[in-house]
Every structure is written in C-alpha cells, then in structure tokens.
Write a protein that holds these residues in place. Structure first.
Motif, PDB file in Angstrom:
ATOM      1  N   ASP A 161      -9.353  -1.643  -4.831  1.00 32.47           N
ATOM      2  CA  ASP A 161     -10.587  -1.077  -5.382  1.00 32.47           C
ATOM      3  C   ASP A 161     -10.620  -1.329  -6.891  1.00 32.47           C
ATOM      4  O   ASP A 161      -9.768  -0.806  -7.623  1.00 32.47           O
ATOM      5  N   GLN A 174       2.780   4.439 -14.540  1.00 31.53           N
ATOM      6  CA  GLN A 174       1.731   5.305 -15.058  1.00 31.53           C
ATOM      7  C   GLN A 174       2.239   6.087 -16.273  1.00 31.53           C
ATOM      8  O   GLN A 174       3.284   6.734 -16.231  1.00 31.53           O
ATOM      9  N   PRO A 191      -1.857   3.134  -9.237  1.00 32.06           N
ATOM     10  CA  PRO A 191      -3.269   3.090  -8.852  1.00 32.06           C
ATOM     11  C   PRO A 191      -3.769   1.645  -8.714  1.00 32.06           C
ATOM     12  O   PRO A 191      -3.196   0.712  -9.298  1.00 32.06           O
ATOM     13  N   ASP A 192      -4.820   1.472  -7.938  1.00 30.10           N
ATOM     14  CA  ASP A 192      -5.424   0.149  -7.779  1.00 30.10           C
ATOM     15  C   ASP A 192      -5.813  -0.445  -9.134  1.00 30.10           C
ATOM     16  O   ASP A 192      -5.747  -1.657  -9.322  1.00 30.10           O
ATOM     17  N   LYS A 193      -6.200   0.399 -10.065  1.00 29.89           N
ATOM     18  CA  LYS A 193      -6.594  -0.079 -11.387  1.00 29.89           C
ATOM     19  C   LYS A 193      -5.449  -0.843 -12.066  1.00 29.89           C
ATOM     20  O   LYS A 193      -5.670  -1.847 -12.730  1.00 29.89           O
ATOM     21  N   GLU A 238       0.845  -1.212   0.000  1.00 31.56           N
ATOM     22  CA  GLU A 238       0.000   0.000   0.000  1.00 31.56           C
ATOM     23  C   GLU A 238       0.875   1.255   0.000  1.00 31.56           C
ATOM     24  O   GLU A 238       0.678   2.174  -0.800  1.00 31.56           O
ATOM     25  N   GLY A 270     -10.584   1.812  -8.793  1.00 29.23           N
ATOM     26  CA  GLY A 270      -9.585   2.828  -8.476  1.00 29.23           C
ATOM     27  C   GLY A 270      -8.353   2.607  -9.149  1.00 29.23           C
ATOM     28  O   GLY A 270      -7.401   2.664  -9.531  1.00 29.23           O
ATOM     29  N   HIS A 310       2.967   6.012  -7.109  1.00 27.43           N
ATOM     30  CA  HIS A 310       1.792   6.439  -7.876  1.00 27.43           C
ATOM     31  C   HIS A 310       1.229   5.293  -8.729  1.00 27.43           C
ATOM     32  O   HIS A 310       0.913   5.480  -9.909  1.00 27.43           O
ATOM     33  N   ALA A 322       2.893   1.458  -3.345  1.00 24.15           N
ATOM     34  CA  ALA A 322       2.027   1.886  -4.455  1.00 24.15           C
ATOM     35  C   ALA A 322       1.716   3.380  -4.361  1.00 24.15           C
ATOM     36  O   ALA A 322       1.715   4.080  -5.374  1.00 24.15           O
ATOM     37  N   ARG A 323       1.470   3.858  -3.167  1.00 21.92           N
ATOM     38  CA  ARG A 323       1.179   5.292  -2.994  1.00 21.92           C
ATOM     39  C   ARG A 323       2.413   6.120  -3.367  1.00 21.92           C
ATOM     40  O   ARG A 323       2.310   7.106  -4.102  1.00 21.92           O
TER      41      ARG A 323
END
Length: 124
Positions: free
Chosen positions: A121, A51, A19-21, A10, A124, A17, A13-14
């Motif tokens: 999510d 990303q 995303p949950d997607k 978590e 998300g 950057h 990932a934050r």
C-alpha cells in the motif's frame, strides 16, 4: 511501478512493525539508483529503516526487481540477527527472480488471489 510482498515477508514485516511506507521508500531509493547491493539476475538487497531509527541498524530485504514494471519483497532479516544471506540462498533467489519477474498479469493475479503475494500500500 507495482510493489508486492510475498506471504513470508508480510508476516516478517508485521512482526517487526515494518510499515508498507518503509517498503515503498526502499523502492523509491532503488528507482533513483540508490541500490544497496545488486546481486544480479534481478535480485537486489536493500536496507529498510527500523521504525524511529535509521537504515544502518534496521533490516535488510531481498527484492526481485524489474525496472519500471514491478518489485517483489521476498525476504528480510535484521542486521543484528545475521550478517548476510549465504550463496545457496542467493542462487535460490535468482531462480525465483527468473520465474517471478516473467509472470503475466493473469498469473500474478492468481498468485495474489491465493495469498502468495499482496500489493504494498503506497499510503500505508
């Protein structure tokens, strides 16, 4: 299929950057049989795109996976930071998979309430 990430992933990932997607897309590829590396014992290594870029220059994630039930993202690294996990880490992930993949719904709910895991999510 339920998809989770541990507290370490978590934060990773934050910070990166992710995303949950993107995590969800990695699992969708796994479900289609597009697995980057099956390390055995329920441990998979799967690429996640950076990303705005492709998967090859992105991140590698370690997933504890039980088909048609659940997947747990537990570790990640940028390909430019390190080439791979070492043998000791792989052995530890396999031990973790033996435990985590056999959790009951009640045990998992407790770990979620303690902040050890969160659900990815889908949107998300």
């Amino acid at each position: 299929m339920r998809v989770f990430k541990n507290a370490w992933l978590e934060r990773f990932a934050r910070k990166q950057h992710i995303p949950d997607k993107a995590l969800q897309k990695a699992i969708e590829r796994v479900e289609k049989g597009q697995i980057d590396a099956n390390l055995g014992g329920g441990v998979l290594k799967q690429r996640v795109a950076r990303q705005g870029q492709g998967k090859s220059g992105g991140f590698r994630t370690i997933i504890l996976y039980r088909a048609a039930k659940w997947a747990f993202f537990v570790y990640g690294f940028a390909k430019n930071d390190r080439d791979n996990i070492d043998n000791d880490e792989e052995a530890q992930f396999k031990k973790a998979a033996a435990y985590v993949l056999d959790l009951s719904d009640k045990q998992l709910a407790k770990l979620i309430s303690m902040g050890q895991f969160s659900e990815v999510d889908e949107n998300g």
